[in-house]
Design a protein around this motif. Structure first.
Motif: not given
Length: 406
Positions: A51-54, A235-237, A365-371
């Motif tokens: 859920e955090v990743a979503a 994005q993930g950072l 890429g941001g989605i890949i980074g967050v996930t």
């Protein structure tokens, strides 16, 4: 900048820079506001790692759709309308998210917020390219992107003041929605791009042929890959920075937000330096060495976190130094160059669509980074997630190094 004209006064004015920068400010402010609130939301709604990743990926999904649709629309029907509509959607969605009583409500609102931000990135940079004096285009776009650093600093500072309250996370979201009002008032006065009016393609057939030309495909694919690589770490950072700092220093959410502000503040002078050198040094050197330096800093940070998590007090200064270096080197190079490449290097008639495609890949890429960070960090600790960021950044260095210089 003295008396040097950087905007073609036949098409726009310095209000154009202000309205462009304000849009970037608000979009990045929102990202930081959510990242500061994320630890609080995780505890309040008992969120799982999925859920955090979503939650982190939701606005990025919206940005993908928003950038593709807005880029195409802007090429066929004009820039100005989109520059107004995108932040109307953002403002409404940001306000609704501040009222969210449940995770599901909040998730939908975050997707809608992403639609507005993605649309703005797809249109504002083609617009700026068309109204800037050619020899100062890099400076113009870097100057507008400089506002992103202030947006994040402002959000982290506000978060540090209010997140100690149980419902304090809602305040930054309300503030973000209110910031839209003066932006829309300024943007109402923007003229349409006269360059687009003169060079637009009248038929869909001609438009698609121009977009599918080998030169166009080469530019768009290169810009898309580099943007993907950078956003996979950035994005993930940005999203997980307060969470990482809370774990590193075993501190409260509010204290982690203060530390996030200090880390992010270093990007302001780094980005300012970019404004003054980008048109002198060129895009490629900044992108190449920025990618490499950021990758080295992130990989070093990841290794140290894996060896000692939570960090030993004697190591915390080094950890903070590496984190600051990663942010500074990104701000000095690929944070700017990956965003402007498609808009600068494609023909006017397809510029919005090209920018939208490149941005969509960046947000993917941001989605890949967050996930990726969520999966690695929850299983092996924050160090594994940071190593993932470093590896993705290293991909951008490799692609840039291998790309032809012509």
């Amino acid at each position: 900048m003295g008396r040097v004209d950087i905007i073609d006064t036949r098409q726009g004015s310095r209000w154009t820079l202000i309205s462009g920068g304000a849009g970037i400010f608000i979009g990045t402010y929102d990202t930081a506001a959510i990242s500061a609130a994320l630890p609080r939301l995780t505890d309040m709604w008992h969120l799982t790692s999925g859920e955090v990743a979503a939650l982190g990926s939701a606005p990025l999904l919206g940005m993908i759709v928003g950038s593709l649709v807005a880029g195409l629309y802007a090429d066929r029907w004009g820039r100005r309308t989109l520059l107004l509509a995108d932040f109307v959607a953002f403002g409404l969605a940001a306000f609704a998210s501040a009222l969210a009583p449940t995770f599901g409500w909040f998730l939908v609102c975050r997707i809608m917020v992403g639609l507005g931000v993605g649309a703005d990135y797809a249109v504002i940079f083609p617009y700026l390219t068309e109204i800037a004096v050619p020899r100062h285009r890099g400076k113009v776009m870097a100057l507008v992107m400089w506002a992103a650093n202030f947006g994040m600093v402002f959000a982290y500072g506000l978060g540090a003041l209010v997140l100690s309250q149980p419902q304090g996370w809602r305040i930054p979201l309300v503030v973000g929605s209110l910031l839209v009002i003066p932006l829309l008032l300024v943007r109402q006065a923007l003229p349409e791009s006269t360059l687009w009016v003169r060079r637009r393609v009248q038929s869909w057939g001609g438009f698609w042929r121009m977009l599918a030309a080998p030169k166009s495909l080469k530019v768009v694919s290169s810009a898309a890959i580099n943007w993907f690589s950078y956003q996979a770490s950035d994005q993930g950072l940005s999203l997980f920075l307060p969470t990482m700092l809370a774990a590193m220093f075993q501190s409260s959410v509010a204290n982690a937000s203060w530390r996030s502000l200090l880390v992010k503040a270093v990007t302001i002078p780094a980005a300012l330096a970019t404004i003054y050198v980008i048109d002198r040094w060129g895009r490629r050197p900044l992108q190449l060495w920025g990618f490499l330096g950021r990758a080295v800093a992130l990989l070093g940070l990841g290794v140290l976190l894996l060896r000692d998590t939570p960090a030993h007090p004697s190591h915390r200064l080094l950890l903070m130094a590496l984190l600051v270096a990663a942010y500074a080197l990104g701000a000095f190079g690929p944070d700017k160059t990956t965003v402007m490449a498609a808009a600068e290097q494609t023909e006017t008639a397809i510029r919005g669509t090209a920018q939208g495609i490149a941005e969509a890949f960046g947000r993917l890429g941001g989605i890949i980074g967050v996930t990726g960070y969520s999966l690695f960090a929850f299983r092996f600790g924050p160090g594994a997630g940071v190593l993932f960021f470093g590896a993705m950044t290293l991909v951008g260095f490799g692609v840039t190094a291998l790309a032809p210089t012509s």
